[in-house]
Design a protein around this motif. Structure first.
Motif, PDB file in Angstrom:
ATOM      1  N   LEU A 213       0.812  -1.218   0.000  1.00  0.00           N
ATOM      2  CA  LEU A 213       0.000   0.000   0.000  1.00  0.00           C
ATOM      3  C   LEU A 213       0.844   1.266   0.000  1.00  0.00           C
TER       4      LEU A 213
ATOM      5  N   ALA B 171      -2.764   2.309  12.150  1.00  0.00           N
ATOM      6  CA  ALA B 171      -3.887   2.246  11.210  1.00  0.00           C
ATOM      7  C   ALA B 171      -3.412   1.840   9.823  1.00  0.00           C
ATOM      8  N   TYR B 172      -2.233   2.340   9.429  1.00  0.00           N
ATOM      9  CA  TYR B 172      -1.649   1.974   8.132  1.00  0.00           C
ATOM     10  C   TYR B 172      -1.410   0.474   8.076  1.00  0.00           C
TER      11      TYR B 172
ATOM     12  N   ARG C 285      -2.898  -1.903   9.805  1.00  0.00           N
ATOM     13  CA  ARG C 285      -4.168  -2.640   9.717  1.00  0.00           C
ATOM     14  C   ARG C 285      -4.734  -2.602   8.301  1.00  0.00           C
ATOM     15  N   ASP C 286      -4.582  -1.462   7.623  1.00  0.00           N
ATOM     16  CA  ASP C 286      -5.048  -1.366   6.234  1.00  0.00           C
ATOM     17  C   ASP C 286      -4.278  -2.321   5.333  1.00  0.00           C
TER      18      ASP C 286
ATOM     19  N   ARG D 258      -5.555  -5.810   5.785  1.00  0.00           N
ATOM     20  CA  ARG D 258      -6.855  -6.033   5.135  1.00  0.00           C
ATOM     21  C   ARG D 258      -6.675  -6.314   3.645  1.00  0.00           C
ATOM     22  N   THR D 259      -5.686  -5.662   3.026  1.00  0.00           N
ATOM     23  CA  THR D 259      -5.487  -5.886   1.590  1.00  0.00           C
ATOM     24  C   THR D 259      -4.934  -7.267   1.290  1.00  0.00           C
TER      25      THR D 259
ATOM     26  N   TYR E 253      -3.228  -6.351  14.233  1.00  0.00           N
ATOM     27  CA  TYR E 253      -2.990  -6.362  12.784  1.00  0.00           C
ATOM     28  C   TYR E 253      -3.553  -7.654  12.187  1.00  0.00           C
TER      29      TYR E 253
ATOM     30  N   GLN F 267     -11.569  -9.178   8.193  1.00  0.00           N
ATOM     31  CA  GLN F 267     -11.898  -8.955   6.788  1.00  0.00           C
ATOM     32  C   GLN F 267     -12.230 -10.271   6.097  1.00  0.00           C
TER      33      GLN F 267
END
Length: 310
Positions: free
Chosen positions: A135, A164-165, A167-168, A171-172, A271, A278
């Protein structure tokens, strides 16, 4: 771009080498010696976690040894997880050669390979590039650390934004079709009875590699608690080394508060929880993720069991 700015960016890329994204070169941060920082080859750090001691990589492990729900045990010597192999010493490559690998899979994106270097592997062993998205994290860190601006670094990484980064990104691993395809292809190769021992890695061997290992172990029927313990063990193997990285960044003047990087250097339960939540939202359960998300059929899942569980 000016020559001075190019030099700053290249230098920053090297220093980034041990963040969430990989080890510093030995000249910039002393690599732990095999006797001082690692158990001997084959020693169990935990009941079922075995590290392969190397000088140029600190998070290389054999995934064998875990007990399964069926009363079996994951066979050792067939699947290895690792951090970047770009700084292996000649002695390290000899150790790796002794593992009998027939395939090495690199989950790093091209920018990481550009800055950190290609894998150093034994003769005859070629790397398979299979990038999984970060990301844009690596590029973001090149810019924010290269700036040397503590205000900008706090704005980008502070206040829970680094967490937060992460965790994103996790999710990907579930939502991004290209990422799913890379993990699925690796699982099919592992399941292939004609495929010999395989190693996969990213830069720090903890996030992309950590998710791949978690998925593989769960697919083999290893209890979730054991798969989570394997995931979290990266903090043990990387902790002292990553602390030296932060110290080096502070001494270099690039960061006043290098502790902003700790959420990027560590693995954390939340994480992993972000990815599994997800997974549940998109596919209902882990089996749905394997079959519908990764496209693995029952035959492939059975081959994984046959090959890797004794």
């Amino acid at each position: 771009m000016s020559r001075a700015r190019r030099i700053r960016l290249v230098t920053t890329g090297v220093l980034l080498s041990a963040l969430a994204i990989g080890p510093l070169p030995v000249s910039a941060a002393a690599a732990p010696g095999p006797a001082a920082a690692h158990p001997r080859h084959g020693a169990w750090v935990d009941e079922t976690i075995r590290q392969i001691p190397l000088q140029g990589a600190v998070n290389v492990r054999d995934l064998g040894g875990y007990a399964t729900y069926t009363g079996g045990r994951v066979r050792p010597g067939l699947v290895y997880r690792a951090d970047a192999l770009s700084r292996l010493t000649p002695a390290d490559t000899t150790t790796v050669a002794g593992l009998g690998l027939t395939r090495a899979v690199d989950f790093r994106i091209p920018m990481e390979v550009q800055y950190d270097g290609a894998d150093r592997l034994p003769p005859g062993l070629a790397v398979t590039s299979r990038p999984v998205s970060d990301l844009g994290l690596f590029g973001t860190l090149v810019g924010v650390i290269g700036s040397g601006d503590p205000v900008k670094q706090e704005q980008i990484l502070g206040g829970g934004r680094a967490e937060a980064y992460m965790r994103d990104i996790y999710r990907t691993f579930v939502t991004n079709p290209e990422n799913r395809a890379q993990f699925a292809t690796t699982l099919r190769e592992i399941a292939d009875g004609a495929q010999g021992p395989l190693l996969y890695h990213c830069t720090s061997g903890k996030d992309r590699t950590g998710w791949m290992s978690y998925v593989l172990l769960r697919a083999l029927g290893v209890p979730e608690s054991s798969a989570v313990r394997d995931y979290l063990a990266s903090n043990t193997f990387r902790g002292a080394y990553d602390a030296k990285v932060r110290e080096g960044l502070k001494l270099s003047g690039r960061m006043q508060n290098p502790d902003l990087l700790i959420p990027l250097q560590e693995v954390r339960q939340d994480y992993l929880d972000a990815a599994t939540a997800q997974l549940a939202a998109d596919y209902g359960d882990f089996y749905g993720y394997l079959t519908r998300g990764l496209g693995l059929d029952l035959r492939t899942l059975a081959k994984l069991q046959t090959k890797l569980v004794r």
